[in-house]
Design a protein around this motif. Structure first.
Motif: not given
Length: 192
Positions: A171, A173-174
């Protein structure tokens, strides 16, 4: 963009621009216009050096795979020093903290790129396959030193570490996992 401006090491400039775009915008943001704009050159520069955008992307991916060679040598030379889990944690964090996760997404995202890469990379996913070989080589060296049990399957452990590491970092974006989370994962796999 001005034309006729002399550029030094055009391939490196374009590849570095692609890194920045992938990290910032992901595979959907990676276009020939975005790359040349990020590199500060005319769009025609890319097409003078590569047959088309997918040829650029294939060379870009293979160039980034080549960057794993010194990392593999450094990990291999770490055999017998520190702890096995510590060395693997450092290697996996560096690998997946780089543009590697975004390159994997790019390969998955673009059918034509995957088809082109099959000409020079017939099996597996570039970056992941090379990383698994790097980890397996290191584990085999540690096994020779008696720091990994003789019956352990280095290739299997390497595949588990790469797969699980990829899931931890996938992920983009995290918040990436911290060193402690990666170390726990490495320890769990090594105990399996």
């Amino acid at each position: 963009m001005p034309t006729g401006v002399a550029l030094r090491d055009v391939r490196r400039q374009l590849f570095d621009a692609a890194d920045r775009i992938l990290l910032r915008d992901g595979p959907s943001g990676l276009t020939s216009r975005a790359v040349t704009t990020e590199a500060g050159c005319a769009k025609g520069v890319l097409h003078r050096h590569f047959d088309d955008f997918d040829a650029f992307l294939a060379d870009y991916v293979l160039d980034r795979v080549e960057r794993l060679v010194p990392e593999a040598a450094a990990l291999r030379s770490a055999a017998g020093t520190g702890t096995v889990a510590g060395n693997l944690t450092t290697a996996l964090t560096a690998l997946f903290g780089s543009v590697a996760v975004a390159i994997i997404a790019l390969i998955t995202f673009r059918d034509e790129l995957r088809a082109r890469l099959r000409h020079t990379w017939p099996a597996g996913v570039p970056v992941l396959t090379e990383a698994a070989e790097m980890i397996a080589d290191y584990l085999a060296a540690e096994q020779e030193l008696g720091r990994i049990p003789a019956g352990a399957e280095a290739q299997t452990l390497a595949a588990m570490l790469i797969g699980t590491g990829h899931l931890l970092f996938a992920d983009r974006t995290g918040t990436p996992p911290d060193e402690e989370a990666v170390h726990r994962m490495v320890g769990s796999v090594l105990r399996s």
